[in-house]
Design a protein around this motif. Structure first.
Motif, PDB file in Angstrom:
ATOM      1  N   VAL A  73       0.838  -1.192   0.000  1.00 44.32           N
ATOM      2  CA  VAL A  73       0.000   0.000   0.000  1.00 44.32           C
ATOM      3  C   VAL A  73       0.877   1.249   0.000  1.00 44.32           C
ATOM      4  CG1 VAL A  73      -0.233   0.342   2.504  1.00 44.32           C
ATOM      5  CG2 VAL A  73      -2.140   0.940   0.992  1.00 44.32           C
ATOM      6  N   THR A  74       0.332   2.328  -0.522  1.00 45.16           N
ATOM      7  CA  THR A  74       1.040   3.606  -0.507  1.00 45.16           C
ATOM      8  C   THR A  74       1.309   4.060   0.924  1.00 45.16           C
ATOM      9  OG1 THR A  74      -1.030   4.855  -0.428  1.00 45.16           O
ATOM     10  CG2 THR A  74      -0.135   4.358  -2.614  1.00 45.16           C
TER      11      THR A  74
ATOM     12  N   LEU B 203       1.549  -2.727  -6.563  1.00 49.30           N
ATOM     13  CA  LEU B 203       1.278  -1.492  -5.844  1.00 49.30           C
ATOM     14  C   LEU B 203      -0.164  -1.561  -5.359  1.00 49.30           C
ATOM     15  CD1 LEU B 203       2.820   0.947  -8.501  1.00 49.30           C
ATOM     16  CD2 LEU B 203       3.992  -0.300  -6.667  1.00 49.30           C
ATOM     17  N   TYR B 204      -0.484  -0.755  -4.360  1.00 51.26           N
ATOM     18  CA  TYR B 204      -1.824  -0.802  -3.774  1.00 51.26           C
ATOM     19  C   TYR B 204      -2.259   0.626  -3.488  1.00 51.26           C
ATOM     20  CZ  TYR B 204      -5.342  -1.968  -0.091  1.00 51.26           C
ATOM     21  OH  TYR B 204      -6.468  -2.072   0.703  1.00 51.26           O
ATOM     22  N   ASN B 205      -3.287   1.061  -4.195  1.00 50.52           N
ATOM     23  CA  ASN B 205      -3.785   2.419  -4.037  1.00 50.52           C
ATOM     24  C   ASN B 205      -5.198   2.390  -3.467  1.00 50.52           C
ATOM     25  OD1 ASN B 205      -3.874   5.200  -4.201  1.00 50.52           O
ATOM     26  ND2 ASN B 205      -4.486   5.252  -6.341  1.00 50.52           N
TER      27      ASN B 205
ATOM     28  N   LYS C 243      -3.219  -2.980  -7.297  1.00 47.92           N
ATOM     29  CA  LYS C 243      -4.536  -3.201  -6.708  1.00 47.92           C
ATOM     30  C   LYS C 243      -5.130  -1.821  -6.470  1.00 47.92           C
ATOM     31  CE  LYS C 243      -6.951  -4.748  -2.605  1.00 47.92           C
ATOM     32  NZ  LYS C 243      -7.000  -4.182  -1.275  1.00 47.92           N
ATOM     33  N   TYR C 244      -6.262  -1.543  -7.101  1.00 47.74           N
ATOM     34  CA  TYR C 244      -6.885  -0.228  -6.995  1.00 47.74           C
ATOM     35  C   TYR C 244      -8.221  -0.360  -6.280  1.00 47.74           C
ATOM     36  CZ  TYR C 244      -8.668   4.377  -8.417  1.00 47.74           C
ATOM     37  OH  TYR C 244      -9.176   5.651  -8.426  1.00 47.74           O
ATOM     38  N   SER C 245      -8.275   0.094  -5.055  1.00 44.07           N
ATOM     39  CA  SER C 245      -9.476  -0.086  -4.223  1.00 44.07           C
ATOM     40  C   SER C 245     -10.291   1.198  -4.131  1.00 44.07           C
ATOM     41  CB  SER C 245      -9.084  -0.583  -2.831  1.00 44.07           C
ATOM     42  OG  SER C 245      -8.585  -1.887  -2.904  1.00 44.07           O
ATOM     43  N   TYR C 246     -10.659   1.707  -5.289  1.00 41.78           N
ATOM     44  CA  TYR C 246     -11.543   2.869  -5.343  1.00 41.78           C
ATOM     45  C   TYR C 246     -12.402   2.714  -6.594  1.00 41.78           C
ATOM     46  CZ  TYR C 246     -13.105   7.699  -4.784  1.00 41.78           C
ATOM     47  OH  TYR C 246     -13.861   8.829  -4.577  1.00 41.78           O
ATOM     48  N   ALA C 247     -13.684   2.995  -6.460  1.00 47.96           N
ATOM     49  CA  ALA C 247     -14.633   2.727  -7.549  1.00 47.96           C
ATOM     50  C   ALA C 247     -14.626   3.853  -8.583  1.00 47.96           C
ATOM     51  CB  ALA C 247     -16.035   2.528  -6.982  1.00 47.96           C
ATOM     52  N   ASP C 248     -13.483   4.052  -9.212  1.00 46.43           N
ATOM     53  CA  ASP C 248     -13.322   5.062 -10.251  1.00 46.43           C
ATOM     54  C   ASP C 248     -13.006   4.337 -11.555  1.00 46.43           C
ATOM     55  OD1 ASP C 248     -12.405   7.004 -12.032  1.00 46.43           O
ATOM     56  OD2 ASP C 248     -11.501   8.229 -10.463  1.00 46.43           O
TER      57      ASP C 248
ATOM     58  N   PRO D 257      -6.900   5.475  -1.928  1.00 43.84           N
ATOM     59  CA  PRO D 257      -6.762   6.875  -1.514  1.00 43.84           C
ATOM     60  C   PRO D 257      -7.759   7.340  -0.473  1.00 43.84           C
ATOM     61  CG  PRO D 257      -7.683   6.703  -3.731  1.00 43.84           C
ATOM     62  CD  PRO D 257      -7.207   5.342  -3.352  1.00 43.84           C
ATOM     63  N   GLN D 258      -8.953   6.724  -0.440  1.00 43.94           N
ATOM     64  CA  GLN D 258      -9.961   7.169   0.515  1.00 43.94           C
ATOM     65  C   GLN D 258      -9.570   6.825   1.951  1.00 43.94           C
ATOM     66  OE1 GLN D 258     -10.174   4.652  -1.556  1.00 43.94           O
ATOM     67  NE2 GLN D 258     -11.603   3.057  -0.918  1.00 43.94           N
ATOM     68  N   LEU D 259      -8.663   5.884   2.146  1.00 42.97           N
ATOM     69  CA  LEU D 259      -8.198   5.530   3.487  1.00 42.97           C
ATOM     70  C   LEU D 259      -6.756   5.960   3.727  1.00 42.97           C
ATOM     71  CD1 LEU D 259      -9.721   1.952   4.012  1.00 42.97           C
ATOM     72  CD2 LEU D 259     -10.578   4.152   4.823  1.00 42.97           C
ATOM     73  N   ALA D 260      -5.916   5.815   2.716  1.00 48.31           N
ATOM     74  CA  ALA D 260      -4.497   6.147   2.891  1.00 48.31           C
ATOM     75  C   ALA D 260      -4.244   7.651   2.864  1.00 48.31           C
ATOM     76  CB  ALA D 260      -3.665   5.472   1.811  1.00 48.31           C
ATOM     77  N   ALA D 261      -5.176   8.406   2.272  1.00 50.12           N
ATOM     78  CA  ALA D 261      -5.034   9.864   2.135  1.00 50.12           C
ATOM     79  C   ALA D 261      -3.905  10.240   1.183  1.00 50.12           C
ATOM     80  CB  ALA D 261      -4.838  10.536   3.493  1.00 50.12           C
ATOM     81  N   ASN D 262      -3.449   9.283   0.374  1.00 46.18           N
ATOM     82  CA  ASN D 262      -2.470   9.544  -0.678  1.00 46.18           C
ATOM     83  C   ASN D 262      -2.921   8.808  -1.929  1.00 46.18           C
ATOM     84  OD1 ASN D 262      -0.219  11.142   0.501  1.00 46.18           O
ATOM     85  ND2 ASN D 262      -0.117   9.418   1.927  1.00 46.18           N
TER      86      ASN D 262
END
Length: 304
Positions: A105-106, A136-138, A166-171, A140-145
């Motif tokens: 994770v970032t 890589l693991y993004n 791994k992109y864990s945001y519904a974009d 952003p809604q939790l990591a704030a980056n």
């Protein structure tokens, strides 16, 4: 090099009342997921309450998963930590125990600019063998980056062992953008409800927390998609989404643990300061899950 694909289950971490990891239950969960046909295991991530765990406990869970799995499923260990040196130690440990790769994770909580992000990943990824793959693991809604495509491109130039993200945001727009970064750069989405749409876009799979409780509909989605039967895949995705909503879409891991208890698995307690569901909340969840199970095809939901 084994890559992540299909149904990649983000595993929960069972703790006892004193916050100690219940390793026997970790092993039971591996067997549960293997029997139900998921493709990959992903322990010690967000669903596994990673930042609340001590380094040694994370290593114990990683080793228990790898040992119990015995090479049957592709297994990536999430190793991201608040301290980069801890991240390196966890990544090296994952390599040493025979995991197939790692997720990282970032940096989190504290704001990080692109130069610092690149420096972080280069330091970690150069500390492990260059043929040992990492995603890589993004989130952003939790990591704030946030990890932009441009920053990823810079990391790829310096780190040949990056296999994807791994992109864990519904974009969906960003997901599609990631798919164009490099030819061999794979994307796995962390939004369970977007499994089929992102497969259709070209993603390799989903890292799904909800599949830790109900892997069956997600497995059916992937099987139908691989067979080219999109209409059947859509039907299974609709069913999967009902379970996603019932399980809170990963917003509260206590729901997952209560759901696993309903299914007959001892998932233990939440790690403090997180708390378990109250009895009335658990009973309401179980009532909802029971109703959903009754709508599933006969024999689909198997109880050991």
């Amino acid at each position: 090099m084994k890559r992540l694909y299909g149904v990649i289950t983000a595993m929960v971490t069972p703790f006892d009342e004193n916050g100690q990891v219940m390793l026997e239950q970790v092993r039971n969960m591996v067997e549960f997921l293997v029997k139900r046909g998921v493709n990959c295991l992903y322990p010690c991530g967000t669903t596994g309450e990673m930042f609340l765990m001590h380094e040694e406990d994370r290593k114990k869970v990683a080793q228990a998963v790898v040992e119990q799995n015995r090479g049957r499923l592709t297994t990536y260990i999430h190793v991201g930590a608040m301290d980069p040196d801890e991240t390196i130690r966890l990544a090296q440990h994952a390599c040493d125990i025979g995991a197939d790769g790692v997720g990282i994770v970032t940096p989190a909580f504290f704001g990080t600019n692109p130069d610092a992000m690149v420096e972080y990943y280069v330091k970690v990824l150069h500390a492990i063998p260059q043929d040992f793959p990492a995603y890589l693991y993004n989130i952003p809604q939790l990591a704030a980056n946030d990890l932009t495509s441009d920053t990823i491109g810079r990391i790829l130039e310096l780190c040949p062992n990056v296999a994807g993200i791994k992109y864990s945001y519904a974009d969906m727009a960003r997901t599609y953008e990631y798919l164009g970064i490099a030819r061999d750069f794979e994307v796995v989405q962390g939004a369970d409800s977007l499994f089929l749409p992102t497969l259709a876009m070209g993603c390799a799979g989903t890292v799904s927390g909800c599949s830790s409780v109900y892997p069956e509909p997600f497995v059916k989605v992937y099987e139908a998609f691989r067979a080219g039967d999109i209409e059947t895949a859509r039907s299974w995705q609709n069913l999967a989404n009902k379970f996603v909503r019932a399980l809170g879409a990963g917003s509260n891991m206590a729901i997952f643990k209560s759901g696993l208890q309903y299914r007959g698995l001892m998932a233990g307690h939440m790690h403090r300061p997180q708390i378990d569901l109250k009895e009335e909340q658990a009973q309401e969840l179980w009532k909802t899950l029971r109703a959903l199970e009754e709508k599933c095809p006969e024999g689909m939901i198997i109880r050991d």
